[in-house]
Design an enzyme around this catalytic site. Sequence first.
Site, PDB file in Angstrom:
ATOM      1  N   ASP A   1       0.790  -1.231   0.000  1.00 45.50           N
ATOM      2  CA  ASP A   1       0.000   0.000   0.000  1.00 45.50           C
ATOM      3  C   ASP A   1       0.824   1.285   0.000  1.00 45.50           C
ATOM      4  OD1 ASP A   1      -2.364  -1.360  -0.199  1.00 45.50           O
ATOM      5  OD2 ASP A   1      -2.835  -1.273   1.946  1.00 45.50           O
TER       6      ASP A   1
ATOM      7  N   ARG B   1     -19.248  -7.483  -2.722  1.00 38.22           N
ATOM      8  CA  ARG B   1     -18.370  -7.521  -1.539  1.00 38.22           C
ATOM      9  C   ARG B   1     -18.059  -6.095  -1.140  1.00 38.22           C
ATOM     10  NH1 ARG B   1     -12.707  -6.752  -0.660  1.00 38.22           N
ATOM     11  NH2 ARG B   1     -11.580  -8.488   0.333  1.00 38.22           N
TER      12      ARG B   1
HETATM   13  O1  LIG Z   1     -10.557  -5.003  -0.100  1.00 40.83           O
HETATM   14  C1  LIG Z   1      -9.549  -5.613   0.261  1.00 40.83           C
HETATM   15  O2  LIG Z   1      -9.626  -6.664   0.932  1.00 40.83           O
HETATM   16  C2  LIG Z   1      -8.177  -5.125  -0.104  1.00 40.83           C
HETATM   17  C3  LIG Z   1      -8.154  -3.819  -0.817  1.00 40.83           C
HETATM   18  C4  LIG Z   1      -6.770  -3.271  -0.926  1.00 40.83           C
HETATM   19  O3  LIG Z   1      -5.804  -3.939  -0.718  1.00 40.83           O
HETATM   20  C5  LIG Z   1      -6.556  -1.853  -1.254  1.00 40.83           C
HETATM   21  O4  LIG Z   1      -7.533  -1.172  -1.558  1.00 40.83           O
HETATM   22  O5  LIG Z   1      -5.390  -1.424  -1.200  1.00 40.83           O
HETATM   23 FE   LIG Z   2      -4.074  -2.731  -0.432  1.00 47.31          FE
END
Ligand SMILES: O=C(O)CCC(=O)C(=O)O
Ligand SMILES: [Fe+3]
Length: 716
Positions: free
Chosen positions: A564, A644
């Site tokens: 991230d 989801r």
């Molecule tokens: O929704 C998720 O489980 C992960 C999303 C994700 O890793 C992100 O948005 O950086």
């Molecule tokens: Fe992520």
Amino acid sequence: EPPGLARLSPGAPPQAPDLLYADGLRAYAAGAWAPAVALLREALRSQAALGRARRDCGARCAAEPGAALPAVLLDAPDSGPGPAQGAWERLLLRAALRRAECLTQCGVQRLGPGGAARLRVGSALRDAFRRREPYNYLQRAYYQLKKLDLAAAAAHTFFVANPTHLQMREDMAKYRRMSRVRPQSFRDLETPPYWAAYDDGLELLGRQEAGLALPRLEEALQESLAQVESCRAGCEGPEEQQREEEEEEGTGGQGGLYETIAGHWIRVLQCRQRCVGDTATRPGRSFPVPDFLPSQLRRLHEAHAQVGNLSQAMENVLSVLLFYPEDEAAKKALNQYQAQLGEPRPGLGPREDIRQFILRSLGEKRQLYYAMEHLGTSFKDPDSWTPAAVIPEALREKLREDQEKRPWDHEPPQPKPLTHWKDVLLLEGVTLTQDARQLNGSERAVLDGLLTPAECGLLLQLAKDAAEAGARSGYRGRRSPHTPHERFEGLTVLKAAQLARAGAVGSQGAKLLLEVSERVRTLTQAYFSPERPLHLSFTHLVCRSAIEGEQEQRMDLSHPVHADNCVLDPDTGECWREPPAYTYRDYSGLLYLNDDFHGGDLFFTEPNALTVTAQVRPRCGRLVAFSSGGENPHGVWAVTRGRRCALALWHTWAPEHREQEWTEAKELLKEPEEEEEEEEEEEETPSRDPSPEPPSRRLQRVQDRVGKPPRVREEL
Ligand SMILES: O=C(O)CCC(=O)C(=O)O
Ligand SMILES: [Fe+3]
């Protein structure tokens, strides 16, 4: 009649805890729930009575003139002419005999024939009691008896000491879903009350309520000292002797009279020195709160100074200086208090309880270091305040070397202020489901119970309403930026607030979004960064939906593997902390809202982006929190059916990257009443909120849709 019940005749002296426990488990195995409960409770009661008797008898016999050591022996052996040769031996051993007699008599009085020796339990059982194992059986037995309040209390009591116990985590979740179990039922039947006083005190201090905090802080300190005393009394019990025998087994530790006495005495001292650490270790934790006593004294002197009790502030800061004579902050505070007080107060010294405590502890440490130097026994000093002068020259060098060689021995791996953990663990039923070890990583955790089903419902409704509002304004749910097989809707906190303001979504949901993001922030900070504040830097509610008819043979992911806050290079495993990555993100949080979809599990990988190291199934109220760097590459499996939704948020240490929108959204969502107070005469403008609905009713509607908390009949 089930086995062992005969042991429970009323009025009889306590039975041995191990026999009771064994009978309790037999009854349990036979499904005889009521006798199992009676026997297990009696085992706990007997074990507690044993501890109390030992403590009280220890104190009483130490105070008995004939059993106390003659004063002349209390001086150091080289301090002038002692008693004639041979006489000290007689005096010492006579006192020991008399003390033993006193302890035996006292034990018999308190515990019946055989005294404490009859009740003593083996080390395996002692450990089981320490781990609160009986409560695990108790909770199930209570459950079978339909005594849900007690079952929940027993479950909670066990869980506090075993926070990563998987089965109990699930059981706890079931209890929480039971409508007849009230939140008050989740009470701790074992944790000594000084922890509550300590936590209250800290909490009040955090709220700048020094006056209210003081009595709680004082209580915490006094009760911790009392707990230390009680622990020390336990060191004189037969258990220590037994441990000694167990440890020496096979090493032929058969010394003569004096070697044996010395050996036993050293064990007792070692045990006593462990007591502060034991007292400072919360149930279920592996490490003590560092510097437990001095840090309490620091808080006390500061709080006393705040409310103007200068002489008490003095006493406490002088006590800190007994531990750490060179402490700059304490010295400065002392000067300040002295200046404020004006004329010197000759009677004012450190607290007597602390002075005694330190003197006694130093005396013990001297003996332990002596034995270490001359008898080769080991001693790991648990305190960092021990003055160098107490450590023999010959040992100092060696200890320093050891310290340099193995720093982790001296710095526990998680020296975080554990107080914050209370919030993590107990905050409205939040549980730690998997820690970093269980997730095969360094800074990762799964926490459950952050949202109730009704709250998930409210947030899902918010996402849905916002998507519909978008559709009405000609904005169709976009294709996902990550895959052509899914639709993707993102809602920021500001957008949610604006939509709420415009009446397109309920303001309840928008408010909850803000509140929940703050809840996640608090927990993440408490868990990962207690000493440094975290700020929210970006928050959004994201739903990914499978596009029907486009799911055959899908090979792609819903979200490809990434880190991230850095750009991951799977070939080298390196992660470049540079744009276009959001480099200021320090911790990530994913709070899931539902599980009624196919696929969509979150997974972590090795830096090669291929090898999966852990996987998490989303569900309502589950938070996955982790550090945002290259140590946590992660992705999402394809969502092949359904929708989801998750709240994704990132935290930063950098205050300049704090999310502005959050504050704006908060402003926008202020209650109309509050606004009215500010702009008194303003007319209510109906356009803002076309059909205000009492919050309770709106919540009710959500609950109706989500369904009532299931009346759980599941077998626990
Ligand atoms: O929704 C998720 O489980 C992960 C999303 C994700 O890793 C992100 O948005 O950086
Ligand atoms: Fe992520």
